[in-house]
Scaffold this active site. Structure first.
Site, PDB file in Angstrom:
ATOM      1  N   ALA A  22       0.862  -1.183   0.000  1.00 35.27           N
ATOM      2  CA  ALA A  22       0.000   0.000   0.000  1.00 35.27           C
ATOM      3  C   ALA A  22       0.897   1.233   0.000  1.00 35.27           C
ATOM      4  O   ALA A  22       2.063   1.149   0.398  1.00 35.27           O
ATOM      5  CB  ALA A  22      -0.872  -0.018   1.253  1.00 35.27           C
ATOM      6  N   GLY A  78       0.726  -5.195   0.808  1.00 35.95           N
ATOM      7  CA  GLY A  78      -0.414  -5.226  -0.108  1.00 35.95           C
ATOM      8  C   GLY A  78      -0.027  -5.775  -1.476  1.00 35.95           C
ATOM      9  O   GLY A  78      -0.876  -6.306  -2.201  1.00 35.95           O
ATOM     10  N   GLU A 122      -0.271  -9.361  -1.194  1.00 37.97           N
ATOM     11  CA  GLU A 122      -1.700  -9.684  -1.039  1.00 37.97           C
ATOM     12  C   GLU A 122      -2.421  -9.629  -2.385  1.00 37.97           C
ATOM     13  O   GLU A 122      -3.321 -10.426  -2.653  1.00 37.97           O
ATOM     14  CB  GLU A 122      -2.336  -8.725  -0.028  1.00 37.97           C
ATOM     15  CG  GLU A 122      -1.818  -8.991   1.388  1.00 37.97           C
ATOM     16  CD  GLU A 122      -2.309  -7.971   2.384  1.00 37.97           C
ATOM     17  OE1 GLU A 122      -1.894  -6.803   2.281  1.00 37.97           O
ATOM     18  OE2 GLU A 122      -3.118  -8.333   3.253  1.00 37.97           O
ATOM     19  N   GLU A 132       4.249  -5.581   7.152  1.00 42.29           N
ATOM     20  CA  GLU A 132       3.366  -4.624   7.840  1.00 42.29           C
ATOM     21  C   GLU A 132       3.661  -4.497   9.329  1.00 42.29           C
ATOM     22  O   GLU A 132       3.576  -3.411   9.895  1.00 42.29           O
ATOM     23  CB  GLU A 132       1.894  -5.011   7.643  1.00 42.29           C
ATOM     24  CG  GLU A 132       1.344  -4.716   6.257  1.00 42.29           C
ATOM     25  CD  GLU A 132       1.527  -5.866   5.282  1.00 42.29           C
ATOM     26  OE1 GLU A 132       2.380  -6.748   5.541  1.00 42.29           O
ATOM     27  OE2 GLU A 132       0.837  -5.892   4.244  1.00 42.29           O
TER      28      GLU A 132
HETATM   29  C1  3H9 Z   1       0.589  -2.390   3.389  1.00 39.12           C
HETATM   30  O1  3H9 Z   1       0.833  -2.840   2.325  1.00 39.12           O
HETATM   31  C2  3H9 Z   1      -0.753  -2.533   4.077  1.00 39.12           C
HETATM   32  C3  3H9 Z   1      -1.640  -3.565   3.413  1.00 39.12           C
HETATM   33  O2  3H9 Z   1      -1.461  -4.828   3.977  1.00 39.12           O
HETATM   34  C4  3H9 Z   1      -3.110  -3.222   3.651  1.00 39.12           C
HETATM   35  C5  3H9 Z   1      -3.705  -2.165   2.869  1.00 39.12           C
HETATM   36  C6  3H9 Z   1      -5.204  -2.019   3.040  1.00 39.12           C
HETATM   37  N1  3H9 Z   1       4.600   3.498  -0.053  1.00 39.12           N
HETATM   38  O3  3H9 Z   1      13.415   2.132   0.361  1.00 39.12           O
HETATM   39  P1  3H9 Z   1      13.779   2.844  -0.881  1.00 39.12           P
HETATM   40  C7  3H9 Z   1       9.350   5.027  -1.348  1.00 39.12           C
HETATM   41  S1  3H9 Z   1       1.710  -1.466   4.263  1.00 39.12           S
HETATM   42  C8  3H9 Z   1       5.051   4.719  -0.368  1.00 39.12           C
HETATM   43  O4  3H9 Z   1      14.753   3.965  -0.780  1.00 39.12           O
HETATM   44  P2  3H9 Z   1      14.913   0.409  -1.916  1.00 39.12           P
HETATM   45  C9  3H9 Z   1      10.429   5.394  -0.328  1.00 39.12           C
HETATM   46  O5  3H9 Z   1       9.924   6.252   0.656  1.00 39.12           O
HETATM   47  C10 3H9 Z   1       3.104  -1.408   3.198  1.00 39.12           C
HETATM   48  N2  3H9 Z   1       6.347   4.977  -0.677  1.00 39.12           N
HETATM   49  O6  3H9 Z   1      14.252   1.843  -2.039  1.00 39.12           O
HETATM   50  C11 3H9 Z   1      11.464   6.041  -1.213  1.00 39.12           C
HETATM   51  O7  3H9 Z   1      11.052   7.372  -1.472  1.00 39.12           O
HETATM   52  P3  3H9 Z   1      12.137   8.570  -1.623  1.00 39.12           P
HETATM   53  C12 3H9 Z   1       3.889  -2.637   3.226  1.00 39.12           C
HETATM   54  C13 3H9 Z   1       7.204   3.952  -0.647  1.00 39.12           C
HETATM   55  O8  3H9 Z   1      15.106  -0.095  -3.279  1.00 39.12           O
HETATM   56  C14 3H9 Z   1      11.352   5.259  -2.523  1.00 39.12           C
HETATM   57  O9  3H9 Z   1      10.070   4.633  -2.500  1.00 39.12           O
HETATM   58  N3  3H9 Z   1       5.082  -2.459   2.430  1.00 39.12           N
HETATM   59  C15 3H9 Z   1       6.804   2.645  -0.312  1.00 39.12           C
HETATM   60  O10 3H9 Z   1      16.070   0.459  -0.980  1.00 39.12           O
HETATM   61  C16 3H9 Z   1      12.413   4.188  -2.667  1.00 39.12           C
HETATM   62  O11 3H9 Z   1      12.411   3.387  -1.505  1.00 39.12           O
HETATM   63  C17 3H9 Z   1       6.253  -2.108   2.972  1.00 39.12           C
HETATM   64  O12 3H9 Z   1       6.367  -1.945   4.176  1.00 39.12           O
HETATM   65  C18 3H9 Z   1       5.430   2.437  -0.010  1.00 39.12           C
HETATM   66  N4  3H9 Z   1       4.957   1.221   0.313  1.00 39.12           N
HETATM   67  O13 3H9 Z   1      13.829  -0.501  -1.178  1.00 39.12           O
HETATM   68  C19 3H9 Z   1       7.401  -1.935   2.010  1.00 39.12           C
HETATM   69  N5  3H9 Z   1       7.881   1.827  -0.356  1.00 39.12           N
HETATM   70  O14 3H9 Z   1      12.995   8.148  -2.772  1.00 39.12           O
HETATM   71  C20 3H9 Z   1       8.178  -0.701   2.345  1.00 39.12           C
HETATM   72  C21 3H9 Z   1       8.924   2.598  -0.716  1.00 39.12           C
HETATM   73  O15 3H9 Z   1      11.298   9.758  -1.850  1.00 39.12           O
HETATM   74  N6  3H9 Z   1       9.245  -0.465   1.390  1.00 39.12           N
HETATM   75  N7  3H9 Z   1       8.525   3.883  -0.914  1.00 39.12           N
HETATM   76  O16 3H9 Z   1      12.886   8.591  -0.319  1.00 39.12           O
HETATM   77  C22 3H9 Z   1      10.434  -1.109   1.432  1.00 39.12           C
HETATM   78  O17 3H9 Z   1      10.656  -2.009   2.215  1.00 39.12           O
HETATM   79  C23 3H9 Z   1      11.498  -0.639   0.483  1.00 39.12           C
HETATM   80  O18 3H9 Z   1      11.179   0.677   0.097  1.00 39.12           O
HETATM   81  C24 3H9 Z   1      11.642  -1.491  -0.814  1.00 39.12           C
HETATM   82  C25 3H9 Z   1      12.605  -0.773  -1.798  1.00 39.12           C
HETATM   83  C26 3H9 Z   1      12.261  -2.839  -0.433  1.00 39.12           C
HETATM   84  C27 3H9 Z   1      10.332  -1.694  -1.481  1.00 39.12           C
END
Ligand code: 3H9
Length: 702
Positions: free
Chosen positions: A63, A102, A105, A125
């Site tokens: 999400a 998500g 999911e 999450e």
């Molecule tokens: C969820 O899914 C809830 C659901 O179950 C239910 C819904 C109803 N959203 O980390 P990076 C941005 S909760 C918005 O530097 P990497 C991040 O801020 C979610 N933005 O890259 C950054 O921005 P900036 C569950 C996001 O390659 C840019 O993308 N998911 C999101 O080192 C690059 O990110 C997670 O918890 C997001 N979801 O790593 C995953 N994700 O460049 C969280 C990233 O402006 N994300 N951004 O600073 C991660 O673990 C890592 O970002 C990922 C990439 C591994 C994906």
């Protein structure tokens, strides 16, 4: 609307590609695109199956975290998932890259999943104070059983594509291009007339798990140990319990929705999402553009192989960077290198490393007693004891042997970087790299810029932090930098409070209950009470000149109670144990010291203990911001959580302060000032200004 979904026809297959750089979160535009694409594919008689994939390096990162707490635009994720579930045409996920939260999911809502070997999948999450709220807690136990599902969701850790296949999350690992593989998978389904597999309808594994209360009891025990004070784990367990016990998918989804809403409203969720963005924010330095040239660090030199030097050396070896470590003489060198080897051997005994990996790492290590041997290093870090004259002298030697362009760094925890820089003719290459003990474990790296440190040196040091798998925070050069400058008030208050009426055990317990991993007196025992005592003796300090907050510790040292190392300090440690017991003798010494100082002891409640220990952190944090030593409040939060054990669920001292309300904090600080006096309770001008303007620390960040 943010993000989109491209739609194209590949014969009888509709290929939908999620495009929301850089990592394809499920923002409003993506949800709209998914919904529109599904409608289009359903309406097109030519389409017999749908393949869903992501553009770039991710499938879907989950999400859109930045949308939490605000009003959502466009169709909800649940609407999209329902449309997918109800689709009469098979949907195959082509998991090309990261499928988190998500994102996974969505893939679980597809009828089949083909995964690239390099694609990680996970439900992280819990790390954000949430739970998989798009059916993850209901579909995963149906797919892989409740035990594995609980483990997977409660850890939040990702697994690679092949492991996902073995676990049953993916149906196939792609051989070559994942979209091509998924299209042939879909063609095969069509050719075989295979039925649509909706995970929501599966019951076999749920029935096998029904009645197994042990699964949930074990999960509760593990999360109480591993995720102390976290709210989300219990919510997750309740959802999986509902999946198993209710059996009916929609009833389980209703429990998931209720628990998700509770997590969403919980302050821990806000704090942990603050941490997520803060970790990324600290890498951004306003006057050092992202494209600043950096030096490759292929070789490191470390001066000193004691506790800090050894830990720093291991940090480099752990990521495959060769290190030459220097000691004064062969005996010290052998001892230091022996400790490194022993530390690795312990990892082998615990099953965390193989003997082969130890050999590989030790193969990258070279010991020397000659400064000239550091000549090939791209970065030389001194980790000798904290004395500015010795450090200045060492920097002269570092400059003499360092190759042109090499970074010359100090691991000092608070001494003047500019003084060291001035000892060289290349102050632009001099920087502080303050590691935290144990340096091979702790995530924080305080990077300290001197007045003349170049942008290239700063950018290289920040990049090096990432390379070492640490979180680097930039600090200005002022005594104690960010972390230790703030810590001074915390420890001084703890020392004062015990003289005024609390016991060391009450202080420690109050801070433990707040969520600190240990209290200040447990910390003193761990570090060793004798360090300060010996330093004061060496300096020839008279007993009456010893700060009152150090008097109890000095008396304990006179009794050879140096802390854990002698099994007695503020606590008594049974032989071989690190869990200390309270000791009435210590309470007597504390009371005696109060009497000698003419202090009348009185009851101090836990709330006051907490405020008096923690509010100085916030007050000093405000000064650090005003002085420009920390760039943003979130930089301080990251330092305190990753270097000093401040509980993550608070979001760090500055975020926590905003949640309490700066006006409330200022009122208490003024009350302590009136009651106890001292410069520690002089309100920071920035704090007063923010309160006057009705603003928060967060307002400084936007
Ligand atoms: C969820 O899914 C809830 C659901 O179950 C239910 C819904 C109803 N959203 O980390 P990076 C941005 S909760 C918005 O530097 P990497 C991040 O801020 C979610 N933005 O890259 C950054 O921005 P900036 C569950 C996001 O390659 C840019 O993308 N998911 C999101 O080192 C690059 O990110 C997670 O918890 C997001 N979801 O790593 C995953 N994700 O460049 C969280 C990233 O402006 N994300 N951004 O600073 C991660 O673990 C890592 O970002 C990922 C990439 C591994 C994906």
């Amino acid at each position: 609307m943010k993000g989109t979904v491209h739609y194209e026809l590949r014969g009888n297959i509709a290929l939908m590609t999620i495009d929301n750089p850089p990592v394809n979160p499920l923002s409003s535009g993506v949800r709209q695109g998914l919904s529109d694409g599904l409608d289009k594919a359903m309406a097109d008689a030519q389409v017999e199956a749908i393949v869903l994939t992501g553009a770039g390096r991710a499938f879907i990162a989950g999400a859109d975290i930045s949308e939490f707490g605000g009003a959502a635009k466009g169709p909800s994720l649940h609407d999209c998932l329902q449309a997918m579930d109800n689709s009469v045409k098979p949907i195959v996920a082509a998991i090309n890259g990261t499928a988190f939260g998500g994102g996974l999911e969505v893939a679980l809502c597809c009828h089949y999943r083909v995964i690239a070997p390099s694609a990680p999948v996970g439900l992280p999450e819990v790390k954000l104070g949430l739970l998989p709220g798009a059916g993850g807690t209901q579909r995963l136990p149906r797919l892989i059983g409740a035990e594995k599902a609980l483990e997977f969701i409660l850890s939040g850790d990702p697994i690679p594509g092949p492991a996902a296949h073995t676990m049953g999350i993916a149906d196939a690992v792609a051989d070559g291009d994942v979209v091509t593989s998924a299209i042939s998978f879909a063609q095969d389904l069509i050719a075989r007339g295979a039925p649509i597999r909706r995970i929501r309808d599966e019951q076999t594994l749920l029935e096998a798990d029904r009645g197994r209360t042990d699964l949930f009891e074990n999960a509760r025990k593990t999360s109480a140990r591993k995720m102390r004070k976290r709210f989300a784990p219990e919510m997750i367990i309740q959802c999986v319990e509902a999946a198993v016990n209710l059996g009916d998918f929609d009833a389980g989804m209703a429990v998931e929705a209720k628990c998700f809403a509770q997590c969403l409203r919980h302050p821990q969720r806000e704090a942990l999402i603050h941490m997520f963005f803060a970790e990324r924010e600290v890498a951004k330095i306003p006057d050092v553009p992202r494209d600043t040239a950096t030096t490759e660090i292929n070789q490191a030199g470390v001066i000193g192989c004691g506790t800090m030097g050894g830990g720093i050396t291991m940090s480099f070896l752990n990521v495959g960077i060769p290190v030459t470590v220097l000691e004064l003489d062969q005996t010290a060198l052998d001892r230091g290198m022996g400790v490194i080897k022993r530390n690795y051997d312990i990892q082998v005994q615990r099953g965390r490393m193989t003997a082969g990996q130890v050999d590989e790492r030790m193969g990258l290590l070279r010991g020397t007693t000659q400064f000239e041997d550091l000549g090939k290093a791209d970065v030389i870090i001194e980790a000798i004891y904290e004395n500015i004259d010795v450090k200045v002298d060492t920097f002269k030697k570092m400059e003499a042997v360092g190759k042109p362009g090499a970074i010359l760094a100090s691991n000092t925890s608070g001494l003047d970087i500019d003084k060291m820089a001035q000892a060289t003719t290349r102050p632009e290459s001099v920087i502080g790299l303050h590691f935290f003990s144990p340096a091979n474990v702790m995530r924080l790296l305080e990077v300290v810029r001197g007045t003349q440190t170049s942008k290239e040196t700063i950018a290289t040091a920040m990049k090096l932090g990432k390379q070492l798998k640490k979180i680097a925070v930039l600090s200005g050069n002022a005594p104690g930098f960010i972390g230790n400058r703030m810590l001074a008030g915390y420890t001084r208050q703890a020392g004062e409070i015990i003289l005024q009426g609390a016991t060391p055990y009450q202080v420690d317990n109050a801070l433990l209950a707040f969520g600190m991993p240990m209290g200040p007196f447990q910390m003193n025992d761990l570090v060793g009470l004798d360090l300060g005592w010996r330093a004061r003796k060496l300096a020839g300090m008279k007993p009456e000149d010893v700060p009152i907050t150090a008097r109890v510790a000095d008396k304990l040292c006179e009794l050879e109670r140096f802390g854990q190392k002698t099994n007695r300090g503020f606590y008594v440690y049974p032989e071989g144990s690190r869990a200390g017991r309270a000791d009435p003798e210590v309470v007597n010494i504390v009371e005696q010291t109060s009497a000698e100082l003419g202090i009348t002891r009185q009851d101090i409640d836990d709330e006051e203990v907490l405020k008096r220990c923690l509010y100085p952190l916030i007050n000093e944090g405000a000064r650090i911001l005003e002085d420009g030593i920390a760039i943003r409040p979130c930089d301080i939060d990251i330092v305190y959580i990753n270097g000093y054990g401040f509980p993550e669920v608070t979001g760090g001292p500055m975020f926590w302060a905003d949640q309490i309300g700066l006006d409330n904090i200022l009122t208490d600080i003024k009350a302590f000032q009136a009651q106890y006096g001292g410069d520690i309770w002089q309100p920071a001008p920035l704090l007063e200004r923010l309160v006057e303007q009705g603003k928060s620390f967060a307002s400084l960040q936007s």
